[in-house]
Design an enzyme around this catalytic site. Sequence first.
Site, mmCIF file in Angstrom:
data_model
loop_
_atom_site.group_PDB
_atom_site.id
_atom_site.type_symbol
_atom_site.label_atom_id
_atom_site.label_comp_id
_atom_site.label_asym_id
_atom_site.label_seq_id
_atom_site.Cartn_x
_atom_site.Cartn_y
_atom_site.Cartn_z
ATOM 1 C CG HIS B 262 -1.785 1.175 1.380
ATOM 2 N ND1 HIS B 262 -3.094 1.202 0.952
ATOM 3 C CD2 HIS B 262 -1.550 2.419 1.887
ATOM 4 C CE1 HIS B 262 -3.620 2.393 1.189
ATOM 5 N NE2 HIS B 262 -2.699 3.148 1.770
ATOM 6 C CD GLU B 263 1.575 3.572 3.737
ATOM 7 O OE1 GLU B 263 1.738 4.653 3.147
ATOM 8 O OE2 GLU B 263 0.553 3.317 4.420
ATOM 9 C CG HIS B 266 0.286 6.285 -0.589
ATOM 10 N ND1 HIS B 266 -0.711 7.088 -1.077
ATOM 11 C CD2 HIS B 266 -0.248 5.624 0.474
ATOM 12 C CE1 HIS B 266 -1.811 6.898 -0.339
ATOM 13 N NE2 HIS B 266 -1.565 6.012 0.601
ATOM 14 C CD GLU B 292 -5.080 6.514 0.953
ATOM 15 O OE1 GLU B 292 -5.040 5.275 0.852
ATOM 16 O OE2 GLU B 292 -4.294 7.166 1.655
#
Lengths: 498, 498
Positions: B262-263, B266, B292
């Site tokens: 997830h990070e 980003h 997101e």
Amino acid sequence: MNETFEALKPRLDRIMALKTAMILFEWDNETLAPQKAARLTSNVIGILSGEYFQAVDDGQVRELVKACQGDQSLTEVEKAQVRELSKEQEKLACIPREEYQDFARLTAESTRIWQEAKEADDFERFAPTLEKVIGYQKRFAAYRAKDGEKKYDVMLADYEPGFDMELLDAFFATIKKELVPLLKEVQASKVLIRDDFLRGDFSDSQQEKIGRFLAEYVGFDFSKGVMATSAHPFTTNLHNHDVRITTHYNDNLDSSLFSVIHEAGHGIYEFGVRDDLTQTLVGEGASMGMHESQSRFFENIIGRNRSFWVPIYEKIREAFPQALTDIGLDMFVNAVNKAEPGLIRTEADELTYSLHVLIRYELEKALIEEDMSVEDLPKAWADKYEAYLGIRPETMKEGVLQDIHWSQGSFGYFPSYALGSAFGAQLYAHMKKEMDFEGLLEEGKVDRIREYLREHIHQYGKLKDSRQLLKDTTNEDFDPQYYIRYLKEKYKKLYHLG
Amino acid sequence: MNETFEALKPRLDRIMALKTAMILFEWDNETLAPQKAARLTSNVIGILSGEYFQAVDDGQVRELVKACQGDQSLTEVEKAQVRELSKEQEKLACIPREEYQDFARLTAESTRIWQEAKEADDFERFAPTLEKVIGYQKRFAAYRAKDGEKKYDVMLADYEPGFDMELLDAFFATIKKELVPLLKEVQASKVLIRDDFLRGDFSDSQQEKIGRFLAEYVGFDFSKGVMATSAHPFTTNLHNHDVRITTHYNDNLDSSLFSVIHEAGHGIYEFGVRDDLTQTLVGEGASMGMHESQSRFFENIIGRNRSFWVPIYEKIREAFPQALTDIGLDMFVNAVNKAEPGLIRTEADELTYSLHVLIRYELEKALIEEDMSVEDLPKAWADKYEAYLGIRPETMKEGVLQDIHWSQGSFGYFPSYALGSAFGAQLYAHMKKEMDFEGLLEEGKVDRIREYLREHIHQYGKLKDSRQLLKDTTNEDFDPQYYIRYLKEKYKKLYHLG
């Protein structure tokens, strides 16, 4: 609060905030920032340094400083802040802002370049950058020099006010005269000290664990401080509640253990600065020499002292069983005090240490005052190592590329290491009269020694300069003979010399 | 370069430098700074935020912005910078500088207070701070509101321009109507999915190693990025050559693996921003929702896709032999997709995830628009969990204290998580028409998918807003039905539903 100072206060706070931001960027750059970040980040640092420049070198601020200087109603702390700001103004007024910013941008990248060059063992890769750094440093010093003042003297005064080439020439002459022969005696001695067990394959996590233990044991407060890793161990701080040390893990236990104690010593100095001084221009150590006196005091006078290890050696032995199981306390203490010419300053024993500094002092003088070219540096470095220590570096990373300082433009910093050692020896001689120094260490009461240093040195920040601190603590002016006596006594005993 | 813009450029650079410095302090605060540092460091941050305020809200800068706005000779990138600066000016012009600085000082401490309260599982410890934060946020929104605009709408627009309560009420109504029944169906299904093996005692170093591998595998470039740890995983960046993600290690393999992906998502967005945009006001992701959408795209649409694991599952299995030796690929993939109501948003499966966000959306509305008191928050939180997810938190850390956002004053941020998921589903539906999505994953060609996203989304930074990006990429306006269809299809298949 005095009205004029009250008007100056927000300006001082702004200056400190910008300075603190630059310190954080520097910390980040040396501990964490990704490899390719430096070029773009240096844009930010250039701008922040320009803001700082402008905040200091501002017409209104100048007027307020002038008004404060004539005002006797200021407190001692306020006066000291005005004095430091005025010094900074005097310095920056001579330097064109554009050049100042360019230099900040350059050093934001240059340490990275140095690091890469060191890793690649390639001096050529660093040489053009070093040349630029020296160029700026020489120009800045020339701008700032007053009445025929020498450039290198301008630089020295930034790190150790009150110590110029005249004084340092004499200081290093004493060192050369006394310590080069002492080292020869030691080398001729029949006493053989084993230290092979200090080298080996030690896990990073075990080194970290013991590093933290030692830092805490000597008084580094992890609720107000952190420990990270970096290529070259150093200490920095944002204020007295945020003090940061770094270490590096390697195959040399001596280097691993004592580097942490050294940096913890720097850190303890910064923790000790009074709350009313922190976040002001006088809220840091008095000078680089005084700072090194504390770090080297913790590293050597405390840390390499047999008594220091009495309560904790078992713990260390258990942490590194492969290396130390068969090694008793005395063998360990002798090993970490063994005198032997080596190539790396940060791994040097106390006796050879000042000779490493002497070499750098002479080379800096040559680079700054005699316009020695960067190209000639590696050979000059190697020649001096051969002359004073009898060994010659085979690689650049064990030679001229070993230290970070020049990449940051810190010319004039190195002498503080030797001065600091000498300050520390003088403090030690005095403290032994005031307390049972070794007895306290054996009882694990490092805190008593630390408290003494806090009370006499740390708390004052820059309120007093190093000579004043020494005088107020020991009732004597600086006297390098304490250092010579300390080393002679220590090494004559260790090597059973006459 | 256009002359007016050229005059504005150094002002823009200064604004960006101050902003970057504050980002670094925030990063440092959340990853490394010592526990007791926050109070004094917040002084620095207060001053820097004041400098930033002044740099934006400056008469000369305003004039230059006005002149640029009328100037058609500006490039598209220049125009976008002027537009963003003007927006920021409009915002800050409404807020008294003193209050703005006070708020910055507060949030420099409040995350630390939140963290301590969470560790102690003590809401009372955080409540007074949260009350202050909400007070500032409501005042700021009231200052900024135009023509009867609602305060929460002002906040929402900061994170997702173009999405207000009216739109979001409808969006969340769809989610409630469609997903609450779907979850009930899933829970009633006879299909039992094992995921017990994902919980266990996994070493931090192994989690770190695999975390780095996964980040790199999906395209996180460690020469321009770093990974650290923090209480609450997050991503930040200084520019497109310095992107930073954090992770946390725990006893839940699902959380550990997918948090990193997830990070990294980003981070990949920020790496992808064009070089001519980075270090400008348009040099970051278009909006929080679009951000997101990318992180959740990597986490879920790529990361929880069976095809993703085909080339690398063996490696993961070898890394965690105790847990995974007996677990085949399908069992693993089913486990990481298991739908089950839980208390923790960041550990939620894709189906329940939006319900977690729905709860926060409703609570934020109540806090901001209906003046619900902070005191009533824990009960309201628990009641909503019971109503929508059928479970009730027993502790504060599993309830209202789980997220960092409110401590930072980020009211209006949460809806972007659900919006982002919906953006992602729409992108996925389109991309499947353009490429053999699953085939690429099975061949280990994540780079092809990443490149598509870079080309269509990442490179533009803030040049386009999220709706424009969606439209230009998929040829359609935002349509939440893609998200509903994606979830229905996925979970009906997984749970063998009609």
